[in-house]
Write a protein that holds these residues in place. Structure first.
Motif, short mmCIF file in Angstrom:
data_model
loop_
_atom_site.label_atom_id
_atom_site.label_comp_id
_atom_site.label_asym_id
_atom_site.label_seq_id
_atom_site.Cartn_x
_atom_site.Cartn_y
_atom_site.Cartn_z
N ARG A 135 -7.37 10.84 8.88
CA ARG A 135 -6.55 11.13 10.31
C ARG A 135 -5.27 11.61 10.52
O ARG A 135 -4.97 12.19 11.50
CB ARG A 135 -6.72 9.67 11.07
CG ARG A 135 -7.72 9.12 11.58
CD ARG A 135 -7.52 8.02 12.62
NE ARG A 135 -8.74 7.52 13.23
CZ ARG A 135 -9.03 6.63 14.01
NH1 ARG A 135 -8.03 6.27 14.61
NH2 ARG A 135 -10.18 6.46 14.34
N ILE A 136 -4.82 11.93 9.09
CA ILE A 136 -3.57 12.60 9.01
C ILE A 136 -3.53 13.89 8.53
O ILE A 136 -4.04 13.79 7.14
CB ILE A 136 -2.35 11.42 8.70
CG1 ILE A 136 -2.41 10.40 9.32
CG2 ILE A 136 -1.03 12.06 8.67
CD1 ILE A 136 -2.02 10.17 10.75
N GLU A 137 -3.08 14.75 8.87
CA GLU A 137 -2.96 16.17 8.09
C GLU A 137 -1.95 16.00 6.87
O GLU A 137 -0.95 15.42 7.47
CB GLU A 137 -2.85 17.18 8.99
CG GLU A 137 -2.93 18.65 8.53
CD GLU A 137 -2.63 19.73 9.53
OE1 GLU A 137 -2.28 19.55 10.70
OE2 GLU A 137 -2.44 20.99 9.09
N LYS A 138 -2.21 16.63 5.88
CA LYS A 138 -1.16 16.65 4.80
C LYS A 138 -0.17 17.68 5.06
O LYS A 138 -0.45 18.77 5.70
CB LYS A 138 -1.90 16.97 3.48
CG LYS A 138 -2.50 15.89 2.87
CD LYS A 138 -2.88 16.09 1.41
CE LYS A 138 -3.92 15.02 0.74
NZ LYS A 138 -5.30 15.60 0.63
N LYS A 139 1.00 17.76 4.74
CA LYS A 139 1.99 18.42 5.08
C LYS A 139 1.71 19.74 4.11
O LYS A 139 1.54 19.78 2.82
CB LYS A 139 3.27 18.13 4.41
CG LYS A 139 4.18 17.22 5.35
CD LYS A 139 5.79 17.36 5.36
CE LYS A 139 6.27 17.20 6.54
NZ LYS A 139 6.51 16.28 7.20
N PRO A 140 1.73 20.90 4.65
CA PRO A 140 1.45 22.35 3.90
C PRO A 140 2.72 22.55 2.81
O PRO A 140 3.68 22.20 3.02
CB PRO A 140 1.64 23.29 4.79
CG PRO A 140 2.24 22.64 6.10
CD PRO A 140 2.05 21.15 6.07
N ASN B 293 -1.18 14.34 13.60
CA ASN B 293 -2.30 13.31 13.78
C ASN B 293 -3.42 14.14 13.99
O ASN B 293 -3.44 14.41 15.43
CB ASN B 293 -1.61 12.36 14.88
CG ASN B 293 -2.50 11.09 15.15
OD1 ASN B 293 -3.72 11.42 14.74
ND2 ASN B 293 -2.21 9.96 15.71
N LEU B 294 -4.32 14.08 13.28
CA LEU B 294 -5.77 14.79 13.75
C LEU B 294 -6.37 14.31 14.86
O LEU B 294 -7.10 14.97 15.52
CB LEU B 294 -6.39 15.09 12.41
CG LEU B 294 -5.95 15.77 11.32
CD1 LEU B 294 -6.77 15.88 10.07
CD2 LEU B 294 -5.59 17.22 11.74
N LEU B 295 -6.27 12.92 15.21
CA LEU B 295 -7.19 12.46 16.24
C LEU B 295 -6.31 12.94 17.46
O LEU B 295 -7.20 13.34 18.38
CB LEU B 295 -7.12 10.99 16.25
CG LEU B 295 -7.85 10.07 17.27
CD1 LEU B 295 -9.28 10.50 17.03
CD2 LEU B 295 -7.43 8.67 17.40
N ALA B 296 -5.12 13.22 17.72
CA ALA B 296 -4.35 13.62 19.05
C ALA B 296 -4.96 15.03 18.93
O ALA B 296 -4.91 15.62 20.18
CB ALA B 296 -2.83 13.29 18.68
N VAL B 297 -4.91 15.69 18.01
CA VAL B 297 -5.13 17.09 17.73
C VAL B 297 -6.62 17.55 18.47
O VAL B 297 -6.79 18.34 19.26
CB VAL B 297 -5.07 17.76 16.39
CG1 VAL B 297 -5.66 19.33 16.41
CG2 VAL B 297 -3.81 17.81 15.95
#
Lengths: 187, 139
Positions: free
Chosen positions: A77-82, A25-29
């Protein structure tokens, strides 16, 4: 006592970094990034570098967090899975960390008055700032007067960043007709 | 954010203090911690808070786009021109000594002007970047 404060703050910084690495969760990051900056600012205060701490708190914890949130609002807002396994990056990070720790073995002891950094220009600034500029804050005198060129360059960097954002996203693009923009988006 | 009454009222209460603190950091930077960079960021943060709560349009009314763009270039220009003024007065670029009667006063005045330039540019750039990000979708 001071050592304990350092250890606790550094421990919190390490925890924050692990959380940043784990979260999707990029907002939390972004929020954790702000907390990390604030912890770094606290370390600088413990080291009596209040000017640096002030900059870290206002720029690192404050404005960068806001700008990151602004970026998230424009993107996602959500990072994709690498796609790849995290094994190779982990090895690279471990080697880099080991090299960095190896590098600190030769560094001068913190606060050592005999270290080269303390012997060169630092005594000159401390002795002459009051005589030359009449300003009690040596940091300001060094930044604005003794090292005026560097600061001019830094301001130019900020200026360039602002111009870049205006050129890429600015409202002058309103003048570009809708059809041109649609074509751009298709490309 | 029309429905958040508490946020709106508290923002209005806090805003003068944030801006005042920004000015204090700007003009007190030679005596305490602080300077143009920090002051510019704090000053910009005040307006960004206002824009977040009341909307970018309302903030744009207080600070039109022309003033911000002028500030971006103006601050840097002020910094560079202080250096040119020293050249004209027969000293090295960015050596503020000839700006006033004595070396101390000249240096002090030069540092004051230069820090003011830094503050103006930093504040304008930060606000411009935020406003541009915030309004990009609407354009």
């Amino acid at each position: 006592m001071e050592a304990w404060i350092d250890i606790i703050i550094l421990f919190f910084m390490a925890v924050t970094v692990f959380a940043i690495a784990r979260l999707r969760n990029l907002l939390a990051v972004v929020m954790l990034g702000g907390i990390y900056s604030l912890l770094a600012a606290s370390i600088f205060v413990v080291m009596d570098a209040v000017d640096v701490a002030f900059t870290e708190a206002s720029v690192g914890a404050g404005i960068s967090t806001i700008l990151f949130i602004g970026t998230l609002a424009l993107t996602t807002r959500i990072e994709k899975k690498p796609a790849h396994t995290p094994l190779l990056p982990l090895i690279v990070v471990c080697i880099t960390g080991a090299v960095l720790i190896f590098g600190t073995l030769d560094a001068a002891v913190y606060g050592d008055p005999q270290s080269p950094a303390m012997q060169d220009v630092a005594p000159y600034y401390l002795e002459n700032t009051k005589k030359h500029t009449g300003i009690p804050n040596v940091v300001t005198a060094v930044l604005a007067s003794y090292r005026g060129y560097d600061t001019l360059g830094e301001v130019t960097v900020i200026f360039t960043a602002g111009i870049g954002v205006i050129l890429l996203l600015g409202s002058w693009r309103r003048g570009i007709s809708a059809s041109t923009r649609r074509k751009e988006e298709e490309e | 954010m029309k429905e958040y009454l508490v946020l709106r009222v508290i923002t209005k209460l806090l805003l003068p203090f944030i801006l005042l603190f920004g000015l204090y950091v700007q003009f007190h930077g030679d005596f305490g911690p602080g300077g143009g960079f920090q002051a510019g960021v704090i000053f910009a943060a005040g307006f960004i808070l206002y824009a977040m709560v009341y909307g970018v349009k309302a903030a744009r009314k207080v600070l039109p786009i022309g003033i911000l763009r002028g500030g971006i270039a103006g601050g840097l220009l002020l910094y560079a021109l202080v250096g040119v003024a020293n050249l004209m007065l027969g000293e090295n670029y960015l050596n503020y000594t000839p700006l006033a009667e004595s070396m101390k006063e000249g240096q002090h005045l030069g540092i004051f002007l230069v820090e003011l330039g830094v503050g103006i540019t930093v504040a304008s750039v930060m606000m411009t970047v935020f406003f541009t990000f915030a309004t990009w979708r609407e354009d």
